[in-house]
Design an enzyme around this catalytic site. Structure first.
Site, PDB file in Angstrom:
ATOM      1  N   LYS A  21      82.265  50.810   6.334  1.00 37.50           N
ATOM      2  CA  LYS A  21      81.204  50.970   7.334  1.00 37.50           C
ATOM      3  C   LYS A  21      81.666  50.900   8.776  1.00 37.50           C
ATOM      4  O   LYS A  21      81.300  51.746   9.589  1.00 37.50           O
ATOM      5  CB  LYS A  21      80.101  49.963   7.075  1.00 37.50           C
ATOM      6  N   ASN A  70      74.977  48.527  -5.425  1.00 38.87           N
ATOM      7  CA  ASN A  70      76.083  49.488  -5.398  1.00 38.87           C
ATOM      8  C   ASN A  70      75.599  50.928  -5.232  1.00 38.87           C
ATOM      9  O   ASN A  70      76.187  51.699  -4.481  1.00 38.87           O
ATOM     10  CB  ASN A  70      76.925  49.355  -6.669  1.00 38.87           C
ATOM     11  N   LYS A 110      92.888  58.042  45.925  1.00 40.24           N
ATOM     12  CA  LYS A 110      92.900  58.541  44.548  1.00 40.24           C
ATOM     13  C   LYS A 110      91.514  58.925  44.014  1.00 40.24           C
ATOM     14  O   LYS A 110      90.530  58.252  44.256  1.00 40.24           O
ATOM     15  CB  LYS A 110      93.498  57.492  43.598  1.00 40.24           C
ATOM     16  N   SER A 162      78.056  41.119   5.956  1.00 42.33           N
ATOM     17  CA  SER A 162      78.196  42.414   6.631  1.00 42.33           C
ATOM     18  C   SER A 162      76.949  42.757   7.445  1.00 42.33           C
ATOM     19  O   SER A 162      76.906  43.787   8.101  1.00 42.33           O
ATOM     20  CB  SER A 162      78.460  43.519   5.609  1.00 42.33           C
ATOM     21  N   GLU A 194      90.975  61.207  30.286  1.00 44.88           N
ATOM     22  CA  GLU A 194      92.029  60.311  29.789  1.00 44.88           C
ATOM     23  C   GLU A 194      91.487  59.409  28.676  1.00 44.88           C
ATOM     24  O   GLU A 194      92.153  59.189  27.657  1.00 44.88           O
ATOM     25  CB  GLU A 194      92.587  59.453  30.930  1.00 44.88           C
ATOM     26  N   SER A 196      90.884  54.401  42.519  1.00 47.86           N
ATOM     27  CA  SER A 196      91.923  53.405  42.296  1.00 47.86           C
ATOM     28  C   SER A 196      91.574  52.149  43.081  1.00 47.86           C
ATOM     29  O   SER A 196      91.017  52.234  44.168  1.00 47.86           O
ATOM     30  CB  SER A 196      93.266  53.960  42.746  1.00 47.86           C
ATOM     31  N   HIS A 249     104.832  76.856  25.845  1.00 43.61           N
ATOM     32  CA  HIS A 249     105.832  75.835  26.217  1.00 43.61           C
ATOM     33  C   HIS A 249     105.533  75.253  27.602  1.00 43.61           C
ATOM     34  O   HIS A 249     106.436  74.778  28.276  1.00 43.61           O
ATOM     35  CB  HIS A 249     107.247  76.409  26.209  1.00 43.61           C
ATOM     36  N   TYR A 281      82.745  50.160  -8.551  1.00 40.40           N
ATOM     37  CA  TYR A 281      82.564  49.502  -7.259  1.00 40.40           C
ATOM     38  C   TYR A 281      83.493  48.305  -7.112  1.00 40.40           C
ATOM     39  O   TYR A 281      83.700  47.527  -8.039  1.00 40.40           O
ATOM     40  CB  TYR A 281      81.107  49.024  -7.080  1.00 40.40           C
TER      41      TYR A 281
END
Ligand code: ARG
Length: 472
Positions: free
Chosen positions: A326, A111, A284, A24, A291, A278, A157, A318
């Site tokens: 993580k 641990n 554009k 890790s 987004e 674009s 709405h 553990y």
């Protein structure tokens, strides 16, 4: 015996695939500074309790500092064969100070060590995220202050509902982010607890002083059950839930900005520096930033689900599954900080098209409720007033007009009590001012809330459960 720090009872070296699978250190290296802080505090406590000598402790602390410097400089030799950051640091310490370095792990297990490191890391990041949220709120109140007189259509709405001050809409988000900060502060109260001393799962037989370790690290309390402390990841899940809510709030705001910037709305324009173009359509200018923030919300929710699922069905105490906490945590922190930073910048770049907003605010019979309320004040039951107003609206739709274009004699045809003053009532600005109650849209109310927010943002915030660490 093998080459591993735990190799004593092993006859055969670890298979390369297992080594790669279980390592890790390529991601938990970000815990390094907290691992070193925690180790120094632990080591000083060991000396204070006479479990090791102060000469030994001094040597170890100096060694840990040197290792910390290597990590900061980028010269530290990270080795996947030592699995994780904890064993990498311990090995390097022993290389530097000799066998005495092996005394550091007395009365400690990885641990409880990893639980402490993660808590210290998260405490630090919660502080940073709180600052970013505060900056976002400041940008919001500044924008609200700049545009305090602008009226826009409020929607339900996604249909025009009632006129509202644009500042009121912005401050709605301020309320959300204020709650987000409260939630993070609450979460911090549970993050800031000291688990060291829990050992592998059953505590330790050495006479350690857990409170002293906590004090040195600026943590208010120590955990109360060794088995819980090494297997508890609730505080990470709480953080991920809080982060999900923040992303959800950002994402709703993003959705509105995207709509507002589209041609049919044309309410706002995001600065060129916060938009992209674009590759094929030269005309554009796209709102890619909101987004993407909206898009990234999904992965943060995913991390929350991932960790909840990892924990579900885990027996005490553990289990290595917990190492899977993580990457979701780190990615959430990165995504959240990145999103908040870019969002605040984008907000500052925003141009507001006030005339356009106000023109739309007057459409869609946005003051029909005010006409109904007017009739209620004349003595009609609200239901009846609603009915009469509905008929007026239908008349307007059929004759292609807005409410203010209805003549008084026409109004009177719908109800004889309608007078000249009806034209004031159906004016969008009057409609906004009329809602003069706490939480309402009246400019005086909005300005008051704006002032309160400005004041509370000018005070420094403090997250729960943290103290200034001792002597560092
Ligand atoms: N890298 C491990 C983790 O993140 C540290 C604890 C490992 N403990 C163990 N007994 N294998 O959870």
């Amino acid at each position: 015996m093998t080459s591993k720090p735990w190799g004593g009872r092993f006859a055969k070296e670890t298979d390369a695939s297992v080594e790669a699978f279980t390592a890790s250190v390529h991601f938990d290296r970000r815990l390094a500074p907290y691992d070193i802080d925690g180790s120094i505090a632990h080591c000083r406590m060991l000396a204070r309790q006479k479990i090791i000598s102060s000469a030994e402790a001094n040597k170890i602390v100096r060694g840990l500092r040197a290792v910390g410097k290597e990590i900061a400089d980028g010269t530290f030799p990270f080795r996947p064969e030592y699995e994780d950051i904890h064993m990498n640091i311990e090995r390097r310490l022993i290389e530097k100070v000799g066998a005495v370095g092996g005394k550091l792990h007395t009365a400690r297990s990885r641990n409880d060590q990893v639980a402490l490191d993660t808590r210290l890391y998260l405490r630090h990041e919660i502080g940073k995220i709180d600052t970013l949220l505060r900056e976002l709120m400041l940008a919001l109140v500044r924008k609200a202050r700049d545009e305090v007189d602008v009226i826009m259509p409020g929607f339900t709405h996604l249909q025009i509902a009632q006129p509202v001050p644009f500042a009121h809409h912005l401050l709605a988000y301020c309320e959300m982010f204020a709650r987000d900060r409260e939630r993070l502060s609450d979460c911090a109260g549970r993050v800031n607890r000291m688990p060291l001393g829990s050992g592998a799962m059953a505590g330790t037989s050495f006479e350690i002083d857990r409170r002293y370790v906590a004090e040195q690290l600026g943590l208010r309390t120590v955990t109360q059950n060794s088995m819980d402390a090494v297997s508890d990841r609730d505080y990470i899940i709480e953080f991920l839930a809080g982060a999900s809510l923040i992303m959800m709030h950002l994402s709703r705001f993003c959705e509105e900005l995207i709509l507002w910037m589209s041609e049919p709305y044309s309410f706002v324009e995001i600065g060129d520096d916060y938009c992209t173009g674009s590759s094929i359509m030269p005309q554009k200018k796209n709102p890619d930033v909101p987004e993407l923030v909206r898009g990234k919300t999904g992965r943060v929710y995913g991390h929350l689900m991932a960790l909840l699922t990892t924990l579900k069905g885990l027996p005490l105490a553990y289990n290595r599954d917990l190492q899977e906490d993580k990457e979701p945590l780190f990615d959430t922190v990165d995504t959240l900080k990145g999103s908040l930073t870019v969002f605040t910048g984008m907000l500052r770049s925003l141009t507001v098209h006030a005339e356009r907003m106000e023109a739309v605010a007057a459409k869609g019979f946005s003051t029909a409720t005010d006409l109904a309320d007017y009739l209620v004040r004349k003595g009609l039951p609200f239901r009846q007033a609603h009915q009469v107003t509905g008929v007026v609206v239908r008349f307007c739709i059929e004759s292609g007009r807005d409410l203010p274009a209805v003549r008084l004699d026409e109004f009177r045809g719908f109800h004889p009590d309608i007078d000249e003053d009806v034209y004031e009532v159906i004016d969008p600005r009057r409609s906004v001012s009329a809602r003069d109650i706490p939480g309402g849209t009246a400019p005086s109310r909005v300005r008051r809330r704006l002032r309160e927010l400005e004041q509370s943002l000018s005070r420094p915030s403090r997250t729960k459960g943290a103290r200034k660490p001792k002597g560092r």
